[in-house]
Design a protein around this motif. Sequence first.
Motif, PDB file in Angstrom:
ATOM      1  N   PHE A   1       0.746  11.160 -10.140  1.00 16.00           N
ATOM      2  CA  PHE A   1      -0.009  12.792  -9.881  1.00 16.00           C
ATOM      3  C   PHE A   1       0.922  13.901 -10.377  1.00 16.00           C
ATOM      4  O   PHE A   1       0.318  14.841 -10.967  1.00 16.00           O
ATOM      5  N   SER A   2       1.934  13.908  -9.658  1.00 13.33           N
ATOM      6  CA  SER A   2       2.870  15.190  -9.779  1.00 13.33           C
ATOM      7  C   SER A   2       3.286  15.166 -11.129  1.00 13.33           C
ATOM      8  O   SER A   2       3.396  16.410 -11.789  1.00 13.33           O
TER       9      SER A   2
ATOM     10  N   ILE B   1       0.958  -1.195  -0.005  1.00 19.11           N
ATOM     11  CA  ILE B   1       0.058   0.009   0.029  1.00 19.11           C
ATOM     12  C   ILE B   1       0.745   1.278   0.011  1.00 19.11           C
ATOM     13  O   ILE B   1       0.785   2.240  -0.714  1.00 19.11           O
ATOM     14  N   VAL B   2       1.941   1.168   0.829  1.00 14.49           N
ATOM     15  CA  VAL B   2       2.848   2.584   0.807  1.00 14.49           C
ATOM     16  C   VAL B   2       3.465   2.748  -0.519  1.00 14.49           C
ATOM     17  O   VAL B   2       3.603   3.512  -1.037  1.00 14.49           O
ATOM     18  N   LEU B   3       4.005   1.468  -1.074  1.00 16.42           N
ATOM     19  CA  LEU B   3       4.734   1.801  -2.380  1.00 16.42           C
ATOM     20  C   LEU B   3       3.571   2.161  -3.417  1.00 16.42           C
ATOM     21  O   LEU B   3       4.043   3.005  -4.211  1.00 16.42           O
ATOM     22  N   LEU B   4       2.234   1.492  -3.466  1.00 13.49           N
ATOM     23  CA  LEU B   4       1.378   2.129  -4.383  1.00 13.49           C
ATOM     24  C   LEU B   4       1.043   3.616  -4.076  1.00 13.49           C
ATOM     25  O   LEU B   4       0.817   4.384  -5.104  1.00 13.49           O
ATOM     26  N   ALA B   5       0.857   4.045  -2.891  1.00 12.56           N
ATOM     27  CA  ALA B   5       0.719   5.458  -2.823  1.00 12.56           C
ATOM     28  C   ALA B   5       1.941   6.211  -3.188  1.00 12.56           C
ATOM     29  O   ALA B   5       1.657   7.459  -3.607  1.00 12.56           O
ATOM     30  N   ILE B   6       3.118   5.841  -2.925  1.00 13.53           N
ATOM     31  CA  ILE B   6       4.268   6.847  -3.301  1.00 13.53           C
ATOM     32  C   ILE B   6       4.129   6.808  -4.838  1.00 13.53           C
ATOM     33  O   ILE B   6       4.415   7.788  -5.343  1.00 13.53           O
ATOM     34  N   THR B   7       3.880   5.686  -5.606  1.00 15.19           N
ATOM     35  CA  THR B   7       3.827   5.610  -7.149  1.00 15.19           C
ATOM     36  C   THR B   7       2.839   6.537  -7.557  1.00 15.19           C
ATOM     37  O   THR B   7       3.008   7.309  -8.457  1.00 15.19           O
TER      38      THR B   7
END
Length: 85
Positions: A22-23, A11-17
């Motif tokens: 988005f950026s 989940i953390v890796l997906l959030a960072i990706t």
Amino acid sequence: MGKFFEKNLTIVLLAITGYFLFSISNSLKESAKYDSDIRACAKMKAFFNDKELSKFYQKEASAIAGVEVTFIGEYCKKLTQQNIF
């Protein structure tokens, strides 16, 4: 315990990706707007000597950039002097 850590890591890796995507998306939108404004200003300046076409492209550049017709000349001047790098 190991599976709990694995699920949270995913989940953390997906959030960072997702954040980076988005950026990048926002950066591409800003870049596209800048490019379209530059193109509109270039057309306006290319037909500067022809009075009718000059007014037409001035109105078109104003509509594309979202700036009033009276200020589009100054906007284009500042836009071309701006260094985005």
